[in-house]
Design a protein around this motif. Structure first.
Motif, PDB file in Angstrom:
ATOM      1  N   GLY A  46       0.789  -1.215   0.000  1.00 58.04           N
ATOM      2  CA  GLY A  46       0.000   0.000   0.000  1.00 58.04           C
ATOM      3  C   GLY A  46       0.826   1.272   0.000  1.00 58.04           C
ATOM      4  N   LEU A  47       2.109   1.147  -0.342  1.00 53.05           N
ATOM      5  CA  LEU A  47       3.001   2.305  -0.339  1.00 53.05           C
ATOM      6  C   LEU A  47       3.071   2.939  -1.726  1.00 53.05           C
ATOM      7  N   THR A  48       3.514   4.169  -1.778  1.00 48.54           N
ATOM      8  CA  THR A  48       3.635   4.888  -3.039  1.00 48.54           C
ATOM      9  C   THR A  48       5.055   4.772  -3.584  1.00 48.54           C
ATOM     10  N   GLN A  49       5.177   4.879  -4.911  1.00 45.96           N
ATOM     11  CA  GLN A  49       6.502   4.813  -5.517  1.00 45.96           C
ATOM     12  C   GLN A  49       6.535   5.654  -6.791  1.00 45.96           C
ATOM     13  N   LEU A  50       7.725   6.159  -7.101  1.00 47.89           N
ATOM     14  CA  LEU A  50       7.960   6.965  -8.296  1.00 47.89           C
ATOM     15  C   LEU A  50       9.131   6.363  -9.055  1.00 47.89           C
ATOM     16  N   HIS A  51       8.953   6.136 -10.365  1.00 45.86           N
ATOM     17  CA  HIS A  51      10.023   5.649 -11.234  1.00 45.86           C
ATOM     18  C   HIS A  51      10.262   6.717 -12.293  1.00 45.86           C
ATOM     19  N   THR A  52      11.485   7.206 -12.400  1.00 48.83           N
ATOM     20  CA  THR A  52      11.740   8.274 -13.354  1.00 48.83           C
ATOM     21  C   THR A  52      13.114   8.149 -13.993  1.00 48.83           C
ATOM     22  N   ALA A  53      13.208   8.585 -15.231  1.00 53.70           N
ATOM     23  CA  ALA A  53      14.465   8.627 -15.983  1.00 53.70           C
ATOM     24  C   ALA A  53      14.175   9.376 -17.273  1.00 53.70           C
ATOM     25  N   GLU A  54      15.231   9.741 -17.986  1.00 61.12           N
ATOM     26  CA  GLU A  54      15.010  10.299 -19.309  1.00 61.12           C
ATOM     27  C   GLU A  54      14.853   9.148 -20.304  1.00 61.12           C
ATOM     28  N   THR A  55      14.507   9.494 -21.531  1.00 60.19           N
ATOM     29  CA  THR A  55      14.104   8.498 -22.522  1.00 60.19           C
ATOM     30  C   THR A  55      15.066   7.323 -22.626  1.00 60.19           C
ATOM     31  N   GLU A  56      16.376   7.604 -22.654  1.00 59.68           N
ATOM     32  CA  GLU A  56      17.381   6.563 -22.881  1.00 59.68           C
ATOM     33  C   GLU A  56      17.364   5.464 -21.818  1.00 59.68           C
ATOM     34  N   LYS A  57      16.924   5.783 -20.611  1.00 57.58           N
ATOM     35  CA  LYS A  57      16.945   4.795 -19.525  1.00 57.58           C
ATOM     36  C   LYS A  57      15.564   4.560 -18.913  1.00 57.58           C
ATOM     37  N   TYR A  58      14.536   5.076 -19.560  1.00 57.03           N
ATOM     38  CA  TYR A  58      13.192   4.953 -18.987  1.00 57.03           C
ATOM     39  C   TYR A  58      12.757   3.491 -18.864  1.00 57.03           C
ATOM     40  N   ALA A  59      13.061   2.688 -19.887  1.00 55.10           N
ATOM     41  CA  ALA A  59      12.677   1.267 -19.829  1.00 55.10           C
ATOM     42  C   ALA A  59      13.373   0.552 -18.672  1.00 55.10           C
ATOM     43  N   HIS A  60      14.560   1.021 -18.319  1.00 55.46           N
ATOM     44  CA  HIS A  60      15.323   0.360 -17.262  1.00 55.46           C
ATOM     45  C   HIS A  60      14.663   0.529 -15.887  1.00 55.46           C
ATOM     46  N   VAL A  61      14.031   1.680 -15.658  1.00 52.21           N
ATOM     47  CA  VAL A  61      13.423   1.916 -14.346  1.00 52.21           C
ATOM     48  C   VAL A  61      11.954   1.520 -14.300  1.00 52.21           C
ATOM     49  N   THR A  62      11.411   1.084 -15.426  1.00 52.06           N
ATOM     50  CA  THR A  62      10.000   0.672 -15.475  1.00 52.06           C
ATOM     51  C   THR A  62       9.899  -0.795 -15.882  1.00 52.06           C
ATOM     52  N   PHE A  63       9.920  -1.054 -17.177  1.00 52.06           N
ATOM     53  CA  PHE A  63       9.736  -2.409 -17.702  1.00 52.06           C
ATOM     54  C   PHE A  63      10.772  -3.391 -17.146  1.00 52.06           C
ATOM     55  N   PHE A  64      12.050  -3.050 -17.216  1.00 51.33           N
ATOM     56  CA  PHE A  64      13.091  -3.959 -16.724  1.00 51.33           C
ATOM     57  C   PHE A  64      13.050  -4.094 -15.209  1.00 51.33           C
ATOM     58  N   PHE A  65      12.988  -2.956 -14.528  1.00 56.90           N
ATOM     59  CA  PHE A  65      13.029  -2.979 -13.062  1.00 56.90           C
ATOM     60  C   PHE A  65      11.855  -3.777 -12.493  1.00 56.90           C
ATOM     61  N   ASN A  66      10.713  -3.719 -13.180  1.00 64.81           N
ATOM     62  CA  ASN A  66       9.529  -4.418 -12.696  1.00 64.81           C
ATOM     63  C   ASN A  66       9.426  -5.848 -13.212  1.00 64.81           C
ATOM     64  N   GLY A  67      10.534  -6.385 -13.719  1.00 62.23           N
ATOM     65  CA  GLY A  67      10.550  -7.791 -14.110  1.00 62.23           C
ATOM     66  C   GLY A  67       9.847  -8.084 -15.408  1.00 62.23           C
ATOM     67  N   GLY A  68       9.868  -7.118 -16.340  1.00 71.15           N
ATOM     68  CA  GLY A  68       9.241  -7.333 -17.629  1.00 71.15           C
ATOM     69  C   GLY A  68       7.761  -7.020 -17.650  1.00 71.15           C
ATOM     70  N   VAL A  69       7.285  -6.321 -16.644  1.00 73.39           N
ATOM     71  CA  VAL A  69       5.872  -5.932 -16.575  1.00 73.39           C
ATOM     72  C   VAL A  69       5.719  -4.545 -17.189  1.00 73.39           C
ATOM     73  N   GLU A  70       4.882  -4.427 -18.203  1.00 75.21           N
ATOM     74  CA  GLU A  70       4.706  -3.162 -18.913  1.00 75.21           C
ATOM     75  C   GLU A  70       3.931  -2.140 -18.085  1.00 75.21           C
ATOM     76  N   ASP A  71       2.837  -2.575 -17.456  1.00 76.75           N
ATOM     77  CA  ASP A  71       1.944  -1.644 -16.778  1.00 76.75           C
ATOM     78  C   ASP A  71       2.414  -1.350 -15.355  1.00 76.75           C
TER      79      ASP A  71
END
Length: 276
Positions: free
Chosen positions: A119-144
């Motif tokens: 139930g905690l909040t989180q923020l994932h941020t990066a510029e375009t070149e590394k955005y996938a790394h902090v979202t899709f990759f970091f979350n184990g291949g989960v897009e949403d």
């Protein structure tokens, strides 16, 4: 992508020299590695029913090229009408209708998932070149995003190579982090792209400016972390710009292979053990 496609599929531009001679000529013009212009060597392109295996084990670099060959409705540039038998090493895109040699296993209980379930909040941020790394990759291949996960994409500057703007978008990325801290976000994930992307250019002076830009932002983040009582873990997955020439003075644009540092600023942590 079109430059690569034209050579791989059509064999568009035939070389008049050997591969070694061509690479040497590019190096003499200070054109290195990923910036070398694609060219065909005694190759006239793909034929009907040719088999194509995409050997990339990472999905981000191969998505565009594989899409250009696999999608019937691809219209970004001219493509072949020949039937090609395509397969990929791993799944690059769930919407790409291709057989996969090694279907990926999606990790469960990732950090983002556990934080969300709590139930905690989180923020994932990066510029375009590394955005996938902090979202899709970091979350184990989960897009949403998970519930209560906020994502902030900062556009990377539109330049041919990042030595032309080594600061990249570090400042607005850092600002997004500090704004998240001011809101009291429980977990903030950030990736600064400068050290890697500018390191790939091999331009030493630009590398210095890239590190300075990140250092400035880290300083502001650490100051605010102390002010607001945040804990900070600072690490990387590999090095790059700390070694931009070899022992003979030749320019290096590749990742380094040494250990990376991990720093922890937290009152409850007194020591960080070495990793594997």
């Amino acid at each position: 992508i079109q430059k690569a496609y034209d050579q791989i599929v059509f064999g568009k531009t035939q070389a008049s020299v050997s591969i070694d001679e061509y690479i040497d000529s590019q190096y003499k013009q200070e054109i290195y590695d990923e910036f070398i212009e694609p060219l065909s060597f005694n190759y006239s392109g793909m034929e009907e029913n040719d088999g194509v295996i995409f050997a990339n084990f990472r999905s981000d670099r191969a998505r565009e090229l594989s899409s250009s060959m696999a999608k019937d409705d691809f219209n970004e540039f001219e493509t072949t009408d020949k039937k090609l038998n395509l397969t990929t090493m791993t799944q690059y895109d769930k919407n790409l209708p291709l057989p996969v040699l090694f279907p990926k296993e999606t990790p469960t209980n990732t950090l983002s998932e556990i934080v969300s379930l709590a139930g905690l909040t989180q923020l994932h941020t990066a510029e375009t070149e590394k955005y996938a790394h902090v979202t899709f990759f970091f979350n184990g291949g989960v897009e949403d995003p998970f519930p209560k996960e906020e994502r902030v994409l900062i556009p990377s500057p539109k330049v041919a190579t990042y030595d032309l703007q080594p600061e990249m978008s570090a400042a607005p990325v850092g600002k997004a982090v500090r704004e998240g801290m001011d809101k009291g976000t429980d977990l903030i994930i950030v990736n600064f792209a400068n050290g890697d992307m500018v390191g790939h250019t091999g331009v030493y002076d630009a590398g210095i400016k890239a590190v300075e830009a990140v250092d400035t932002e880290l300083g502001l983040i650490f100051d605010k972390a102390k002010e607001l009582g945040y804990n900070v873990v600072l690490t990387s997955d590999h090095g790059n710009c700390e070694m931009m020439k070899d022992s003979e003075g030749k320019i290096l644009t590749n990742h380094t292979v040494g250990d990376v540092y991990c720093f922890v600023m937290a009152d409850s942590v007194k020591e960080v053990n070495g990793g594997a």
